[in-house]
Design an enzyme around this catalytic site. Structure first.
Site, PDB file in Angstrom:
ATOM      1  N   GLU A   3       0.838  -1.202   0.000  1.00 54.80           N
ATOM      2  CA  GLU A   3       0.000   0.000   0.000  1.00 54.80           C
ATOM      3  C   GLU A   3       0.871   1.250   0.000  1.00 54.80           C
ATOM      4  O   GLU A   3       1.805   1.339   0.799  1.00 54.80           O
ATOM      5  CB  GLU A   3      -0.904   0.025   1.243  1.00 54.80           C
ATOM      6  N   LYS A  23       2.305   4.627   1.085  1.00 47.24           N
ATOM      7  CA  LYS A  23       2.293   5.282   2.400  1.00 47.24           C
ATOM      8  C   LYS A  23       1.998   6.765   2.195  1.00 47.24           C
ATOM      9  O   LYS A  23       2.865   7.532   1.790  1.00 47.24           O
ATOM     10  CB  LYS A  23       3.625   5.073   3.120  1.00 47.24           C
ATOM     11  N   ASP A  37       1.530  10.581   2.801  1.00 49.63           N
ATOM     12  CA  ASP A  37       2.168  11.550   3.689  1.00 49.63           C
ATOM     13  C   ASP A  37       1.106  12.523   4.184  1.00 49.63           C
ATOM     14  O   ASP A  37       0.917  13.606   3.635  1.00 49.63           O
ATOM     15  CB  ASP A  37       3.270  12.295   2.930  1.00 49.63           C
ATOM     16  N   TYR A  62      -7.740   2.587   5.155  1.00 50.15           N
ATOM     17  CA  TYR A  62      -6.903   1.412   4.925  1.00 50.15           C
ATOM     18  C   TYR A  62      -6.905   0.379   6.051  1.00 50.15           C
ATOM     19  O   TYR A  62      -6.353  -0.696   5.900  1.00 50.15           O
ATOM     20  CB  TYR A  62      -5.461   1.813   4.627  1.00 50.15           C
ATOM     21  N   LYS A 102      10.572   2.956   3.377  1.00 48.23           N
ATOM     22  CA  LYS A 102      10.674   4.366   3.018  1.00 48.23           C
ATOM     23  C   LYS A 102      11.466   4.550   1.724  1.00 48.23           C
ATOM     24  O   LYS A 102      12.394   3.786   1.435  1.00 48.23           O
ATOM     25  CB  LYS A 102      11.347   5.165   4.152  1.00 48.23           C
ATOM     26  N   CYS A 158      33.604  18.770  28.966  1.00 50.98           N
ATOM     27  CA  CYS A 158      32.265  19.226  28.588  1.00 50.98           C
ATOM     28  C   CYS A 158      32.334  20.702  28.178  1.00 50.98           C
ATOM     29  O   CYS A 158      32.836  21.537  28.941  1.00 50.98           O
ATOM     30  CB  CYS A 158      31.300  19.056  29.760  1.00 50.98           C
ATOM     31  N   CYS A 218      29.982  22.746  31.054  1.00 52.54           N
ATOM     32  CA  CYS A 218      30.344  22.908  32.469  1.00 52.54           C
ATOM     33  C   CYS A 218      31.824  22.691  32.743  1.00 52.54           C
ATOM     34  O   CYS A 218      32.297  22.937  33.855  1.00 52.54           O
ATOM     35  CB  CYS A 218      29.517  21.975  33.345  1.00 52.54           C
ATOM     36  N   CYS A 244      25.640  19.883  35.677  1.00 51.58           N
ATOM     37  CA  CYS A 244      25.892  20.419  34.334  1.00 51.58           C
ATOM     38  C   CYS A 244      24.601  21.055  33.829  1.00 51.58           C
ATOM     39  O   CYS A 244      23.586  20.357  33.691  1.00 51.58           O
ATOM     40  CB  CYS A 244      26.330  19.309  33.386  1.00 51.58           C
TER      41      CYS A 244
END
Length: 700
Positions: free
Chosen positions: A121, A123, A125, A231, A319, A413, A416, A437
């Site tokens: 089927e 798909k 959007d 569907y 996809k 980091c 921090c 942090c």
């Protein structure tokens, strides 16, 4: 045609019935068969006559009246609708090899080597919807929402002329599900109109459809020309169809539009042909599609396959390949997430990729940067994975500047300054600053209010960031005290020492009231959502549901973690040793316990009750499987137990209720005998399951 003022009540009722049938027939001819037999003028004339008769005889207005196509305006927001059977999402695959793997997994689960027919089927959007019919009359429409709870869009769905308001020969209860979309031609016409009027245009047809369907005034929805494809189904009192293809026959008979490119595939070769055909005609279709959905055609096999926590085992979305474009990396910066993970992000020269302007792309981790040798200033190929997430495919090395340098990943980091370390078995480098942090604290707050957690409307990322920087929000508990702290006196908006959010730029009395209303609406939270909201490493929404099922209450779960009692935890099918370690470590941190206790003073966490299978003899029981089963695979047996409300464990303990023993059972059977636990044969297990199947389905 008789003058309306001369009609008797009986004649008016008969004519209203004729008009409803005639205009519904015209809608099907126009929208589904592309063969209109009424001109626009004739259609409008019938519509006006229907309105005039209803004006004189308002007591005769029919449920399927054409006038219902523009329903009553929603008074204030959309009310919530709890789906009787959840509207789940699909797992995505991106290659034919992954499709083949999916089909093999289906065959392994069913223990068969035979080809299994699949329905292919397109798909769409668009935006998922659910339409409920009782005795053939459309009574309620809903969005998918989070899959469990959606929004009531009944009046708006009525405006879509393709949706039947009345159907014949249908089950007493029928819930039809599908996709609302905006055709390309209607999208372009709407944007041209808005552009001429100086209004903001829509980015794509899906956004236009979503925005149109959620209008509080259905008249606006009606003006925007939405369309639907049906569907699947949700709740149904009686199911006469035995396959996906057969269900489409029923949909057509009831007057629902179905996609003309739906194709029954007998094997993988047919699936490949179906995908290739849709790829070829994709651009010429009058609506947007972003892939192909493959569903096991047999309903009996769908029921055997069942569901994972959030996706079905019998369907997958393939996809389309991502569209690509060339652009330049202007900078590489490091983001710090709620678990302390340092994630590199590429700032790109903005480029159009598949109709969307892309200016950032995740680089995942330092290994990914080294593997692809990505550097600042490089020209790269960028694509949107699954038409959603921007990613860098490759570097165009001939275009690289001689002065370019390798990117040095930080070992501290950037927020921090704490050490950023990388465990031996991890690809991710993490900040050791914990909740001290600011980045981690802020990201945890964003996660806490996210869709699958507390889902608090009005607390978006930008607002969380602003409130955090200003000291208004530091921990989750602060969210639920903000209204009290905002007060400066007896009245919410009086002068005084309060926060007075209404005086902040971009805020006002109404927006502040709406925020407080949204927060107070979430003072009672389900156990799975609460566990997920805590942001424990490796504990996603699916694991949170497993934990809720097995522990029942948050206090039980928390106490076991504080006491480092992991026996029950590691016995849960789907929870490994690494995940268990992360959970225990989270509850060994005094700061986390302090935050949780402060939070529990403000909210109520509901105990978990699996109401879907409450009457099942296996509901709430812990089941362990051992040995080789003959009538089903081990995976299928586990799925059936879970569907019946049981908890499936991987090892036998004093908490086990049943051990299901197949051939060649090993130490688990011996342990069960030692502990005096009831041992069931495969036949006895199936007897417990008898009568548990429902006519409805947890659908897509």
């Amino acid at each position: 045609m008789k003058d309306i003022n001369e009609l008797t009540k009986e004649e008016a009722a008969a004519e209203l019935g004729y008009l409803a049938r005639e205009m519904a027939k015209s809608d099907i001819a126009y929208y589904q068969n592309d063969a209109p037999y009424l001109s626009d003028a004739e259609y409008d004339r019938l519509k006006q006559r229907n309105l005039d008769i209803e004006k004189r005889f308002p007591e005769l207005i029919r449920p399927d009246s054409p006038s219902k196509r523009v329903g009553a305006a929603v008074k204030s927001g959309f009310s919530k609708v709890t789906h009787r059977f959840p509207m789940l999402s699909l797992a995505d695959v991106f290659s034919i090899e992954e499709v083949e793997d999916f089909i093999l997994s289906v065959k392994r689960f069913l223990n068969t080597s035979e080809d299994i027919p699949f329905m292919s089927e397109p798909k769409i959007d668009g935006l998922s919807f659910s339409a409920r019919y009782e005795n053939g009359i459309f009574v309620q429409g809903a969005t998918r929402g989070d899959g469990v709870t959606g929004e009531d869009i009944t009046e708006n769905l009525k405006t879509i002329r393709q949706l039947p308001l009345k159907i014949e020969n249908a089950p007493e209860i029928l819930e039809v599900r599908g996709e609302v979309y905006m055709a390309k031609a209607d999208f372009f016409a709407l944007n041209q109109k808005y552009e001429a009027e100086g209004k903001k245009t829509f980015a794509n047809p899906r956004n236009a459809a979503a925005g149109s369907l959620r209008q509080l005034d259905p008249k606006i929805t009606a003006e925007r020309k939405l369309s639907i494809f049906a569907y699947t189904w949700g709740e149904v009192s009686k199911r006469p169809w035995d396959s996906q293809a057969n269900f489409f026959d029923y949909l057509k008979e009831w007057g629902f539009p179905t996609n003309p490119n739906n194709t029954l595939c007998q094997d993988i070769k047919d699936i490949e042909k179906s995908f290739a055909k849709l790829m070829e005609i994709r651009a010429s279709l009058p609506y947007d599609i972003d892939g192909v959905v493959y569903k096991v055609n047999s309903i009996a096999l769908q029921e055997r396959l069942g569901f994972l926590t959030r996706t079905p085992r019998w369907a997958v979305a393939h996809k389309f390949p991502a569209e690509q474009a060339l652009t330049t990396i202007n900078n590489i910066r490091i983001q710090v997430g709620r678990t302390g993970a340092l994630t590199p992000v590429a700032d790109l020269e903005p480029v159009n990729v598949g109709g969307v302007i892309v200016s950032h792309a995740t680089l995942h981790n330092e290994d990914e940067i080294k593997r692809k040798d990505i550097r600042i200033g490089d020209t790269v190929v960028v694509q949107r994975a699954g038409d959603v997430i921007p990613q860098i495919v490759e570097v165009i090395l001939p275009k690289r500047k001689e002065t370019s340098k390798e990117f040095e990943f930080p070992t501290t980091c950037p927020i921090c300054g704490a050490h950023a370390i990388r465990e031996v078995d991890e690809a991710v480098r993490r900040c050791t600053g914990g909740l001290s942090c600011p980045a981690q604290a802020k990201e945890r707050l964003i996660h806490f209010v996210s869709k699958d957690a507390f889902d608090i409307t009005g607390l978006g990322d930008k607002i969380i960031e602003d409130f955090y920087q200003e000291g208004i929000l530091k921990t989750p508990a602060d969210i639920f005290t903000i209204e009290e702290r905002n007060r400066g006196g007896d009245d919410l908006f009086s002068a005084g020492s309060g926060l007075h959010l209404e005086r902040k730029e971009g805020w006002g009395k109404k927006s502040v009231e709406n925020l407080f209303k949204a927060i107070n609406a979430k003072r009672v939270i389900s156990l799975p959502r609460f566990i997920y909201a805590l942001g424990i490493r490796q504990v996603g929404a699916a694991t949170s549901l497993l934990l809720a099922k097995n522990y029942g209450s948050f206090q039980h779960f928390m106490q076991d973690m504080i006491n480092k009692e992991t026996g029950k935890l590691v016995s849960i099918d789907g929870v490994g040793a690494s995940m268990a370690t992360d959970m225990v470590e989270f509850f060994q941190e005094p700061h986390n316990i302090e935050i949780i206790n402060r939070l529990l003073e403000q909210i109520t966490v509901e105990d978990f009750v699996d109401t879907a299978n409450y009457d099942s003899p296996l509901s709430g029981k812990t089941v362990v499987f051992t040995g080789t089963l003959e009538k089903m695979t081990r995976s299928e047996a586990k799925a059936k137990a879970l569907d019946a409300g049981a908890k499936v464990a991987g090892s036998v303990s004093k908490n086990t209720d049943y051990v299901v023993q197949g051939a060649d059972a090993g130490s688990k059977a011996a342990k069960a005998a030692e502990l005096g636990i009831t041992v069931l044969s495969e036949e006895e297990f199936l007897e417990l399951l008898n009568g548990q199947a429902t006519v409805g389905t947890t659908s897509l």
